[in-house]
Design a protein around this motif. Sequence first.
Motif, PDB file in Angstrom:
ATOM      1  N   ALA A 110       0.916   4.087  -2.853  1.00 35.31           N
ATOM      2  CA  ALA A 110       0.656   5.487  -2.524  1.00 35.31           C
ATOM      3  C   ALA A 110       1.764   6.400  -3.040  1.00 35.31           C
ATOM      4  CB  ALA A 110       0.501   5.650  -1.013  1.00 35.31           C
ATOM      5  N   ARG A 111       2.965   5.873  -3.144  1.00 38.90           N
ATOM      6  CA  ARG A 111       4.097   6.672  -3.622  1.00 38.90           C
ATOM      7  C   ARG A 111       4.345   6.501  -5.120  1.00 38.90           C
ATOM      8  NH1 ARG A 111       5.728   8.705   0.921  1.00 38.90           N
ATOM      9  NH2 ARG A 111       5.891   7.536   2.840  1.00 38.90           N
TER      10      ARG A 111
ATOM     11  N   ARG B  74      -1.075   6.524  -7.543  1.00 32.49           N
ATOM     12  CA  ARG B  74      -1.461   7.420  -6.439  1.00 32.49           C
ATOM     13  C   ARG B  74      -2.977   7.606  -6.388  1.00 32.49           C
ATOM     14  NH1 ARG B  74       2.232  10.093  -3.695  1.00 32.49           N
ATOM     15  NH2 ARG B  74       0.884  11.889  -3.364  1.00 32.49           N
TER      16      ARG B  74
ATOM     17  N   ARG C  94       0.819  -1.205   0.000  1.00 29.44           N
ATOM     18  CA  ARG C  94       0.000   0.000   0.000  1.00 29.44           C
ATOM     19  C   ARG C  94       0.859   1.263   0.000  1.00 29.44           C
ATOM     20  NH1 ARG C  94      -1.847  -4.147   1.506  1.00 29.44           N
ATOM     21  NH2 ARG C  94      -4.009  -4.819   1.511  1.00 29.44           N
ATOM     22  N   GLU C  95       1.936   1.235   0.738  1.00 32.91           N
ATOM     23  CA  GLU C  95       2.844   2.397   0.768  1.00 32.91           C
ATOM     24  C   GLU C  95       3.518   2.577  -0.582  1.00 32.91           C
ATOM     25  OE1 GLU C  95       3.442   4.782   3.038  1.00 32.91           O
ATOM     26  OE2 GLU C  95       1.794   3.922   4.195  1.00 32.91           O
ATOM     27  N   TYR C  96       3.934   1.491  -1.198  1.00 32.02           N
ATOM     28  CA  TYR C  96       4.534   1.592  -2.535  1.00 32.02           C
ATOM     29  C   TYR C  96       3.522   2.191  -3.507  1.00 32.02           C
ATOM     30  CZ  TYR C  96       8.400  -1.402  -1.018  1.00 32.02           C
ATOM     31  OH  TYR C  96       9.486  -1.927  -0.381  1.00 32.02           O
TER      32      TYR C  96
ATOM     33  N   SER D  66      -4.566   4.517  -5.020  1.00 34.29           N
ATOM     34  CA  SER D  66      -4.347   4.470  -3.579  1.00 34.29           C
ATOM     35  C   SER D  66      -5.301   5.398  -2.841  1.00 34.29           C
ATOM     36  CB  SER D  66      -2.894   4.848  -3.277  1.00 34.29           C
ATOM     37  OG  SER D  66      -2.673   4.890  -1.898  1.00 34.29           O
TER      38      SER D  66
END
Length: 89
Positions: free
Chosen positions: A6-7, A60, A2-4, A63
Amino acid sequence: NREYCARGIPFINAGHDNDFGEQFKYKIDIPLDESPLDIRKIIEFYEKLSNDSSYISEMRNYSEKLLSWDSQLKDVIDKFEIVRLNQAI
């Protein structure tokens, strides 16, 4: 993952993740076992992405739309709202 997302960073995923189905094109799935990786497949995946300049914004947006706390908890909040409304009646 999820962090990947989002970035805007494409990623390799081992196992199953309900938030990133088969249609999500910015990840590559590998088996969750000790089998050898097909490095050529991974390289081809990243080379294909290098021709797509929109993947960062698309990831992004995905996300923000589907992985935010608001969207993830919407079903839970809706269920509590239904229970609360039923109790008030």
